[in-house]
Design an enzyme around this catalytic site. Structure first.
Site, PDB file in Angstrom:
ATOM      1  N   LYS A 196      12.407  52.516  27.519  1.00  0.00           N
ATOM      2  CA  LYS A 196      13.633  52.839  28.250  1.00  0.00           C
ATOM      3  C   LYS A 196      14.139  51.555  28.892  1.00  0.00           C
ATOM      4  O   LYS A 196      13.439  50.930  29.676  1.00  0.00           O
ATOM      5  CB  LYS A 196      13.346  53.890  29.321  1.00  0.00           C
ATOM      6  CG  LYS A 196      14.561  54.237  30.174  1.00  0.00           C
ATOM      7  CD  LYS A 196      14.265  55.388  31.104  1.00  0.00           C
ATOM      8  CE  LYS A 196      15.445  55.678  32.019  1.00  0.00           C
ATOM      9  NZ  LYS A 196      15.180  56.813  32.911  1.00  0.00           N
ATOM     10  N   LYS A 249      15.452  54.528  24.288  1.00  0.00           N
ATOM     11  CA  LYS A 249      16.622  54.864  25.083  1.00  0.00           C
ATOM     12  C   LYS A 249      17.251  53.601  25.637  1.00  0.00           C
ATOM     13  O   LYS A 249      16.512  52.779  26.169  1.00  0.00           O
ATOM     14  CB  LYS A 249      16.176  55.782  26.234  1.00  0.00           C
ATOM     15  CG  LYS A 249      17.283  56.215  27.152  1.00  0.00           C
ATOM     16  CD  LYS A 249      16.735  57.020  28.286  1.00  0.00           C
ATOM     17  CE  LYS A 249      17.895  57.349  29.205  1.00  0.00           C
ATOM     18  NZ  LYS A 249      17.502  57.881  30.464  1.00  0.00           N
TER      19      LYS A 249
HETATM   20  C1  PBG Z   1      16.101  59.463  35.120  1.00  0.00           C
HETATM   21  C2  PBG Z   1      16.974  59.438  33.918  1.00  0.00           C
HETATM   22  C3  PBG Z   1      18.152  58.721  33.707  1.00  0.00           C
HETATM   23  C4  PBG Z   1      18.628  59.080  32.452  1.00  0.00           C
HETATM   24  C5  PBG Z   1      17.714  59.991  31.933  1.00  0.00           C
HETATM   25  N1  PBG Z   1      16.690  60.178  32.853  1.00  0.00           N
HETATM   26  C6  PBG Z   1      18.908  57.817  34.597  1.00  0.00           C
HETATM   27  C7  PBG Z   1      18.422  56.468  34.920  1.00  0.00           C
HETATM   28  O1  PBG Z   1      17.338  56.042  34.508  1.00  0.00           O
HETATM   29  O2  PBG Z   1      19.157  55.827  35.665  1.00  0.00           O
HETATM   30  C8  PBG Z   1      19.887  58.577  31.824  1.00  0.00           C
HETATM   31  C9  PBG Z   1      20.433  59.451  30.765  1.00  0.00           C
HETATM   32  C10 PBG Z   1      21.839  59.162  30.379  1.00  0.00           C
HETATM   33  O3  PBG Z   1      22.467  58.163  30.759  1.00  0.00           O
HETATM   34  O4  PBG Z   1      22.353  59.996  29.645  1.00  0.00           O
HETATM   35  N2  PBG Z   1      15.323  58.339  35.267  1.00  0.00           N
HETATM   36 ZN    ZN Z   2      14.519  58.021  37.364  1.00  0.00          ZN
END
Ligand code: PBG
Ligand code: ZN
Length: 324
Positions: A196, A249
């Site tokens: 991520k 992601k």
């Molecule tokens: C929580 C989370 C996030 C997303 C999914 N789980 C936000 C982040 O990390 O700021 C983002 C998903 C999206 O942008 O569609 N950590």
């Molecule tokens: Zn988070």
């Protein structure tokens, strides 16, 4: 023989021939719809940064999940927006929490084959908006681990099929696997947000979930997008720690990572077509600059072509209609 002997166009002549030779086939069963549930709401509210998406009230999420299942989207991932946020994210792991209640209802009232996933993180639950416990302005990795284990168990207790740790806290998959096993949830699977990246494409989500960090950013725990080898190491670690599914992601600017992960590990691989990727398409379509339907199908197919077995996408509901 006159040139050209091989005419590639022969197999492009009719739609039936094109169907026969098609290599990558996007299906409804590849798609997972994210759903936002806000504890304080009494009716659905449109999300301004994500046209077509809504924050659901606890009373309306069941209807949406039913509609999705009827249309062939049988997997959802839940994101909660609690009434109370505090330092410790205490609303995240209580039995009467917004996500816990939703899981309980969906699992008891929907057809039994519908898969209910829940995102395991703290940023919607902490008053500072970071993904864990903050000490002296920094995320305390190990203190956060315990909280994440507890959140995952609380979801499992309500019947979640799959939990998705998304905090990018080192050791989160191992901690959650052990916590689930200790509580007898050996069949609850872990979809690890393994690679991520700290991304500008999460912007619309943070508006939707009120989870933007109050100070700083997430670069001390989410990945630097310039490091593809590191992404591989992140994924390898999560597999070692017990991940059942590994996720990359965002998806679109990261299709090279999706391909490398799939080729390297041969694991069930998910890609998250995130909020910013969704909203860009919506904005361009609204302006009349692109045809939404064909653009979405092209995008989702490209993610599958890169190696994803499943795609988390806000387009799922509409794509289901188009895929027939
Ligand atoms: C929580 C989370 C996030 C997303 C999914 N789980 C936000 C982040 O990390 O700021 C983002 C998903 C999206 O942008 O569609 N950590
Ligand atoms: Zn988070």
């Amino acid at each position: 023989m006159s040139f050209p002997a091989l005419r590639m166009r022969r197999l492009r002549r009719t739609s039936v021939i094109r169907d026969l030779v098609r290599e990558v086939k996007l299906q409804k069963s590849d798609l997972i719809q994210p759903l936002f549930i806000e504890e304080d709401l009494t009716a659905d509210t449109p999300i301004s940064t994500m046209p077509g998406q809504r924050r659901f009230s606890p009373g309306s999420v069941m209807r949406e999940a039913t509609t999705l299942a009827d249309r062939g989207i049988k997997a959802v991932i839940l994101f909660g927006i609690p009434r109370v946020k505090d330092e410790a994210g205490s609303s995240a792991d209580v039995a009467e929490g917004v996500v816990q209640k939703a899981i309980r209802q969906l699992k008891s009232e929907l057809a039994s084959d519908v898969v209910v996933m829940a995102d395991v993180c703290m940023c919607q639950y902490t008053n500072h908006g970071h993904c864990g416990i903050v000490r002296n302005g920094e995320i305390d990795n190990d203190e956060t681990l315990e909280r994440l284990g507890s959140i995952a168990v609380s979801y499992a207790q309500e019947g979640a099929d799959i939990v998705g740790p998304s905090a990018m806290i080192d050791g989160q998959v191992k901690t959650i696997r052990e916590a689930l096993d200790d509580h007898g949830f050996k069949d609850v699977a872990i979809m690890a947000y393994a690679a991520k990246h700290a991304s500008s494409f999460f912007g619309p989500f943070r508006e939707a979930a009120f989870s933007a960090p109050e100070f700083g950013d997430r670069r001390s725990y989410q990945m630097d997008y310039s490091n593809p080898d590191e992404a591989i190491r992140e994924v390898a670690l999560d597999i070692q720690e017990g991940a059942d599914i590994v996720m990359v992601k965002p998806a679109l600017a990261y299709l090279d990572i999706v391909r490398r992960v799939k080729d390297r590990f041969s694991m069930p691989t998910a890609a998250y077509n995130v909020s910013g990727e969704y909203s860009m398409v919506k904005a361009a379509a609204r302006e009349g600059w692109i045809d939404e339907r064909s653009a979405v199908l092209e995008i989702l197919t490209s993610i599958k072509r890169a190696g994803a077995d499943m795609i988390l996408t806000y387009h799922a509901k509409e794509a289901a209609e188009w895929l027939g």
